[in-house]
Design a protein around this motif. Structure first.
Motif, mmCIF file in Angstrom:
data_model
loop_
_atom_site.group_PDB
_atom_site.id
_atom_site.type_symbol
_atom_site.label_atom_id
_atom_site.label_comp_id
_atom_site.label_asym_id
_atom_site.label_seq_id
_atom_site.Cartn_x
_atom_site.Cartn_y
_atom_site.Cartn_z
ATOM 1 N N ASN A 126 46.675 -78.747 86.205
ATOM 2 C CA ASN A 126 45.354 -78.568 86.801
ATOM 3 C C ASN A 126 45.043 -77.072 86.856
ATOM 4 O O ASN A 126 45.604 -76.346 87.679
ATOM 5 C CB ASN A 126 45.299 -79.160 88.209
ATOM 6 C CG ASN A 126 43.906 -79.051 88.832
ATOM 7 O OD1 ASN A 126 43.036 -78.352 88.313
ATOM 8 N ND2 ASN A 126 43.703 -79.738 89.942
ATOM 9 N N PRO A 127 44.150 -76.577 86.000
ATOM 10 C CA PRO A 127 43.875 -75.139 85.937
ATOM 11 C C PRO A 127 43.440 -74.525 87.269
ATOM 12 O O PRO A 127 43.646 -73.333 87.503
ATOM 13 C CB PRO A 127 42.737 -75.045 84.908
ATOM 14 C CG PRO A 127 42.917 -76.247 84.038
ATOM 15 C CD PRO A 127 43.404 -77.330 84.968
ATOM 16 N N GLU A 128 42.843 -75.319 88.153
ATOM 17 C CA GLU A 128 42.371 -74.777 89.421
ATOM 18 C C GLU A 128 43.514 -74.284 90.310
ATOM 19 O O GLU A 128 43.283 -73.544 91.267
ATOM 20 C CB GLU A 128 41.560 -75.825 90.181
ATOM 21 C CG GLU A 128 40.222 -76.143 89.530
ATOM 22 C CD GLU A 128 39.401 -77.127 90.345
ATOM 23 O OE1 GLU A 128 39.742 -77.333 91.536
ATOM 24 O OE2 GLU A 128 38.441 -77.684 89.805
ATOM 25 N N THR A 129 44.745 -74.689 89.991
ATOM 26 C CA THR A 129 45.863 -74.261 90.831
ATOM 27 C C THR A 129 46.052 -72.749 90.824
ATOM 28 O O THR A 129 46.439 -72.161 91.839
ATOM 29 C CB THR A 129 47.171 -74.938 90.381
ATOM 30 O OG1 THR A 129 47.346 -74.714 88.972
ATOM 31 C CG2 THR A 129 47.152 -76.429 90.676
ATOM 32 N N TYR A 130 45.794 -72.101 89.653
ATOM 33 C CA TYR A 130 45.980 -70.655 89.577
ATOM 34 C C TYR A 130 44.857 -69.931 88.830
ATOM 35 O O TYR A 130 45.046 -68.807 88.385
ATOM 36 C CB TYR A 130 47.335 -70.310 88.935
ATOM 37 C CG TYR A 130 48.503 -70.585 89.847
ATOM 38 C CD1 TYR A 130 48.849 -69.683 90.859
ATOM 39 C CD2 TYR A 130 49.262 -71.747 89.721
ATOM 40 C CE1 TYR A 130 49.906 -69.932 91.709
ATOM 41 C CE2 TYR A 130 50.324 -72.002 90.569
ATOM 42 C CZ TYR A 130 50.644 -71.096 91.565
ATOM 43 O OH TYR A 130 51.697 -71.345 92.411
ATOM 44 N N GLU A 131 43.700 -70.572 88.693
ATOM 45 C CA GLU A 131 42.544 -69.916 88.076
ATOM 46 C C GLU A 131 41.325 -70.127 88.965
ATOM 47 O O GLU A 131 40.980 -71.273 89.272
ATOM 48 C CB GLU A 131 42.291 -70.469 86.666
ATOM 49 C CG GLU A 131 43.353 -70.061 85.668
ATOM 50 C CD GLU A 131 43.155 -70.655 84.282
ATOM 51 O OE1 GLU A 131 43.914 -70.263 83.364
ATOM 52 O OE2 GLU A 131 42.261 -71.513 84.119
ATOM 53 N N HIS A 132 40.670 -69.022 89.349
ATOM 54 C CA HIS A 132 39.556 -69.146 90.297
ATOM 55 C C HIS A 132 38.283 -69.669 89.648
ATOM 56 O O HIS A 132 37.395 -70.174 90.342
ATOM 57 C CB HIS A 132 39.288 -67.808 90.995
ATOM 58 C CG HIS A 132 38.785 -66.711 90.112
ATOM 59 N ND1 HIS A 132 37.529 -66.175 90.241
ATOM 60 C CD2 HIS A 132 39.369 -66.040 89.079
ATOM 61 C CE1 HIS A 132 37.357 -65.217 89.344
ATOM 62 N NE2 HIS A 132 38.457 -65.121 88.619
ATOM 63 N N ILE A 133 38.159 -69.532 88.316
ATOM 64 C CA ILE A 133 37.064 -70.140 87.563
ATOM 65 C C ILE A 133 37.597 -70.559 86.195
ATOM 66 O O ILE A 133 38.690 -70.149 85.790
ATOM 67 C CB ILE A 133 35.868 -69.175 87.356
ATOM 68 C CG1 ILE A 133 36.298 -67.966 86.506
ATOM 69 C CG2 ILE A 133 35.251 -68.745 88.679
ATOM 70 C CD1 ILE A 133 35.132 -67.152 85.962
#
Length: 360
Positions: A309-316
């Protein structure tokens, strides 16, 4: 949410940075890219200060911009002089721009020690300069230099300077943190007070001497500012100006404002690199949003989570600003790093393959 005007001053304030120099052709090329991305205003230079800036306004008229309004920059008339014969004021008219930006003094220290005049003469210079330009059909943006330092030192006089600008018909009053020493809480407080004192749309212009130019800009927008000034990559004198490449996605993606059209956010990385190339400056790999490292993941735990899940360590989503995700391989890597890089290079490898563990 309110629409925020984006005013780029890379071609004027940005060129005051150490190591930055643009040719006339460079300035024209940058202006046309900013126009393609639908920046509201482009400050082309200070026609009263050097021939190259004066020539810019002649050249840009030969191939008019489609969206952006070009602004010329100058200062209030000379102390004790007549506005009609003032060379700086007349250079603004000679530039033939629809928009003129005039800087004036807000801090009584500057009135006394820089202009070496009395407070009332400074008020007259502000009023007469702006009124003269308004009567000649220009949109007038007033940059209130050292506004926050001026308010801290003498709030009553500082507000008088803004009222003089408002009474003269200024279309925008821009509050400048010229020395870059203010904190966001103070910026918010002063912007609120100014909003109550003058009935003119408020702008913000910040410098980065305390590493707070972007934060101070956003703080001003949160309370009242509808006009934001800055430069591409934060170029500017001393430690630089507010970086529009960070401010714009913050306004659009984080705060829900309209600024430049959302579709143009994908060109921010291109814009950053284009301006760096013309300035002969290296790209800042750690620049927020658009830097090469902005979405680079090195630790195995981070990569494992981002893959799920990219949202774990990317803010956008990096693609929103024209960037991309990168996974690095190092002694900090885990299984996910190896599998990601293998997939990136088109290598079909099973996560249970002994080769993965051997690499680790």
């Amino acid at each position: 949410m309110a629409a925020i005007e984006i005013y780029d001053t890379t071609l004027r304030d940005g060129t005051q940075a150490e190591d930055i120099a643009f040719t006339l052709e460079d300035k024209i090329r940058i202006a046309h890219l900013l126009d393609e991305m639908e920046f509201h205003y482009i400050e082309g230079g200070y026609p009263g200060s050097n021939p190259k800036d004066a020539l810019f306004f002649e050249e840009v008229r030969k191939k008019p911009l489609k969206f952006s309004k070009v602004a010329s920059f100058g200062m209030t008339r000379r102390v004790g002089g007549q506005v009609e014969s003032d060379p700086i004021i007349n250079s603004l008219l000679s530039a033939e721009t629809e928009v003129v930006t005039v800087v004036g003094k807000s801090w009584d220290l500057h009135v006394r020690d820089a202009l070496r005049t009395d407070p009332e003469e400074n008020l007259r210079a502000i009023f007469e300069s702006l009124e003269y330009l308004k009567k000649r059909g220009r949109m007038v943006i007033y940059d209130a230099e050292h506004l926050f330092d001026g308010y801290r030192a003498n709030p009553e006089y500082c507000l008088k300077t803004l009222k003089a600008a408002a009474d003269a018909g200024a279309d925008r009053i821009v509050l400048c943190d010229t020395n870059g020493g203010s904190l966001p809480s103070f910026v918010s407080t002063v912007v609120k007070i100014v909003k109550e004192a003058v009935d003119v749309p408020i702008g913000i212009h910040t410098h980065n001497d305390s590493e707070l130019a972007v934060a101070n800009t956003l703080a001003a927008v949160e309370v009242a500012a509808v006009h934001v000034q800055g430069t591409i990559n934060g170029y500017g004198e001393r430690c630089g100006n507010a970086n529009l490449v960070s401010i714009i996605p913050d306004l659009v993606l984080k705060m829900g404002h309209e600024a430049i059209p959302r579709k143009h956010l994908k060109r921010l990385r291109e814009l950053t690199r284009f301006v760096n190339e013309l300035a002969n400056m290296p790209d800042n790999k750690r620049q927020a949003f658009v830097g090469e490292s902005a979405f680079a993941h090195k630790g195995g735990m981070h990569v494992s989570a981002v893959v799920r899940n990219p949202e774990t360590y990317e803010h956008i989503d990096p693609e929103l600003v024209g960037n991309h995700r990168r996974v690095l391989v190092s002694d900090l890597s885990g299984r996910s790093n190896i599998l990601y890089k293998a997939q990136e290079f088109g290598i079909d490898i099973d996560s249970r393959d002994p080769l993965v563990m051997e690499i680790l």
